[in-house]
Design an enzyme around this catalytic site. Structure first.
Site, PDB file in Angstrom:
ATOM      1  N   GLU A 133       0.887  -1.162   0.000  1.00 46.74           N
ATOM      2  CA  GLU A 133       0.000   0.000   0.000  1.00 46.74           C
ATOM      3  C   GLU A 133       0.922   1.208   0.000  1.00 46.74           C
ATOM      4  O   GLU A 133       1.575   1.508   0.998  1.00 46.74           O
ATOM      5  CB  GLU A 133      -0.911  -0.033   1.226  1.00 46.74           C
ATOM      6  CG  GLU A 133      -2.149   0.830   1.075  1.00 46.74           C
ATOM      7  CD  GLU A 133      -1.848   2.310   1.222  1.00 46.74           C
ATOM      8  OE1 GLU A 133      -1.789   3.008   0.173  1.00 46.74           O
ATOM      9  OE2 GLU A 133      -1.667   2.767   2.344  1.00 46.74           O
TER      10      GLU A 133
ATOM     11  N   CYS B 148      -1.629   9.124   2.710  1.00 47.84           N
ATOM     12  CA  CYS B 148      -1.481   8.652   1.329  1.00 47.84           C
ATOM     13  C   CYS B 148      -2.670   9.043   0.452  1.00 47.84           C
ATOM     14  O   CYS B 148      -2.527   9.212  -0.754  1.00 47.84           O
ATOM     15  CB  CYS B 148      -1.281   7.139   1.304  1.00 47.84           C
ATOM     16  SG  CYS B 148      -2.631   6.199   2.085  1.00 47.84           S
TER      17      CYS B 148
END
Length: 501
Positions: free
Chosen positions: A267, A301
């Site tokens: 991720e 993110c």
């Protein structure tokens, strides 16, 4: 190798604190014991520069020792009846809630999170444990058709030992979403938090699960640098790596894992687009954009990096977003109510500032921010940012909003898709179905219509495409089972089969 110094004998019951420094200072956690680390490092409050505590750091030999103990403990854990495993996860969820104030205090000081974000992180962390508690009793196999007279099955079995490498920015959520399901499914875990946030992202995990009744050896804490990460990825007893971090580091982890023939769930970074259509309410869009770009100083993110706004509302949108940015208070989140706290360190601050200065030199209009004091960077708005400016086309990981305009839907799609990343996408429009049609033309792992890009729930699949990672590998029963189990084919015959040779 870990020093042979004394194991800690102090218990939380004696100290009255879950995160008592007397228990963990200078130590790592291996085989159910706090032992002296190979080295130590300061845990520093980014807002003040104060050393909060000295934490233990592991070395490669510690990883080998931890992996050996984890592999040994995992076999009995996988054979433990599912109600017992589920009870540990439920109890962990309760403990996160019971100790929320103490853990939040560390999150605010060590990470620089504002209290609302720290509270949200605790909520999601507890929810991840409750969600994972349903996994031990979930169906773990399929009956298959067979052309032979036999029973044919596909069974999901634990991988064994899982390595979890978590980042500094939201260490609770980004650690627990791998740790909890991996444990629930019968695995052991080696946890390597970022060295800058060892207490929030590591010690709190160990203490919670220790109090929840997790047997020794199933959760090992091995903080450290790149050498520890490499040892974790290459150890043959660690079969799956769950990594959350930058795209650059993720490429290295994925390459190394591939050479050792093990799965890596990655991720990675993002540069999420936020599309504001012609029919959008500008005030509502700016409210969403403020949260999406400036929450946690942009160190998420999913942060909105690229604001793609219809030309008919562009000027109004930029004016209002800049005014909102100018009105926001930046300061120490442990000292009072603020909108933004500090960036994690000087390296990150200097990178953010360089990207902003370079964008302005290339022609971007600086409409708000672009300045800092210490690690406190003002929320920044750049208008008409050149498409090749790094502040626009790369992940900034700071409170910087780049705003560009578009004229047609096709142009909006082209702009939104013109990136190597593909994590999250937000679209604001009164025509929700039309917005969904646009979203389907843009490669991304997550889509939010009439919302900004920073969202998370424990029961939903999470992950990106392209340079943002290897797809949804966290969240929801299906993704978690696929991530942390292996599929085994089993057949059963009443009588042995006969073959012509």
């Amino acid at each position: 190798m870990t020093a042979t110094a004394e194991n800690s004998t102090t218990t939380p019951a004696e100290t009255g604190s879950l995160l008592d420094e007397a228990v963990f200072a200078g130590r790592i956690f291996i085989d159910g014991q706090w032992v002296e680390g190979t080295s130590t490092a300061p845990s520093t409050a980014p807002a003040t520069g104060e050393t909060l505590v000295t934490v233990g750091m592991a070395g490669p030999d510690d990883v080998a020792r931890a992996a050996e103990g984890a592999a040994r403990a995992q076999k009995a854990w996988a054979a433990t009846p599912h109600p017992q495993r589920a009870a540990v996860l439920r109890r962990a969820g309760q403990l996160w809630e019971q100790h929320a104030e103490e853990v939040m205090g560390w999150n605010v000081r060590e990470v620089g999170a504002i209290p609302p974000l720290a509270g949200f992180a605790l909520h999601v962390t507890a929810a991840e444990c409750y969600e994972a508690a349903s996994l031990p009793s979930a169906p773990r196999g399929t009956v298959l058709s067979s052309e032979e007279p036999r029973l044919s099955l596909a069974e999901q079995v634990p991988v064994g030992v899982v390595g979890v490498i978590s980042p500094f920015n939201v260490p609770l959520i980004l650690g627990i979403r791998a740790v909890a399901p991996a444990l629930a499914l019968g695995n052991a875990v080696l946890l390597k938090p970022d060295p800058r946030t060892v207490v929030t992202g590591g010690v709190s995990f160990v203490r919670i699960f220790e109090e929840a009744g997790l047997p020794p050896g199933l959760l090992q804490l091995v903080p450290g640098g790149a050498d520890v990460g490499e040892a974790l990825v290459t150890d043959p007893r660690v079969r799956v790596i769950a990594f959350t971090g930058s795209t650059r580091a993720g490429r290295s982890v994925g390459e190394l894992a591939g050479r050792h023939l093990k799965r890596a769930h990655l991720e990675l970074g993002g540069n999420s687009a936020f599309l504001v259509r012609e029919d959008a309410d500008v005030d509502q869009a700016v409210n969403l954009a403020t949260w999406g770009s400036f929450l946690h100083q942009g160190q998420i993110c999913m942060t909105v990096g690229r604001h793609i706004v219809h030309e008919s509302v562009f000027d109004e949108y930029v004016d209002k977003l800049a005014a909102k940015a100018d009105s926001m208070h930046v300061g120490d989140p442990a000292a009072g109510q603020v909108h933004l706290g500090p960036l994690i360190d000087e390296v990150q601050r200097d990178r953010v500032h360089t990207l902003v200065q370079d964008a302005v030199a290339q022609g971007a209009q600086l409409r708000a921010g672009g300045t800092y004091e210490g690690l406190f960077y003002r929320p920044t708005v750049l208008a008409h940012t050149p498409k090749d400016a790094q502040a626009y086309c790369e992940e900034v990981f700071g409170p910087v909003a780049s705003v560009v305009s578009y004229a047609t839907d096709d142009e909006a799609v082209e702009l939104a898709a013109a990136t190597e990343y593909g994590l999250s996408l937000g679209i604001v429009s009164k025509d929700a179905l039309g917005a969904l049609e646009l979203a389907r033309r843009i490669p991304t792992g997550i889509v939010h219509i009439n919302d900004q890009t920073v969202n998370d729930e424990a029961n939903t699949p999470f992950g990106g495409v392209g340079a943002s990672g290897t797809g949804s590998r966290h969240g929801g029963a299906q993704a978690n089972v696929e991530a942390f189990t292996e599929t085994r084919w089993i057949t059963l015959r009443r009588e042995p089969g006969q073959y012509p040779l």
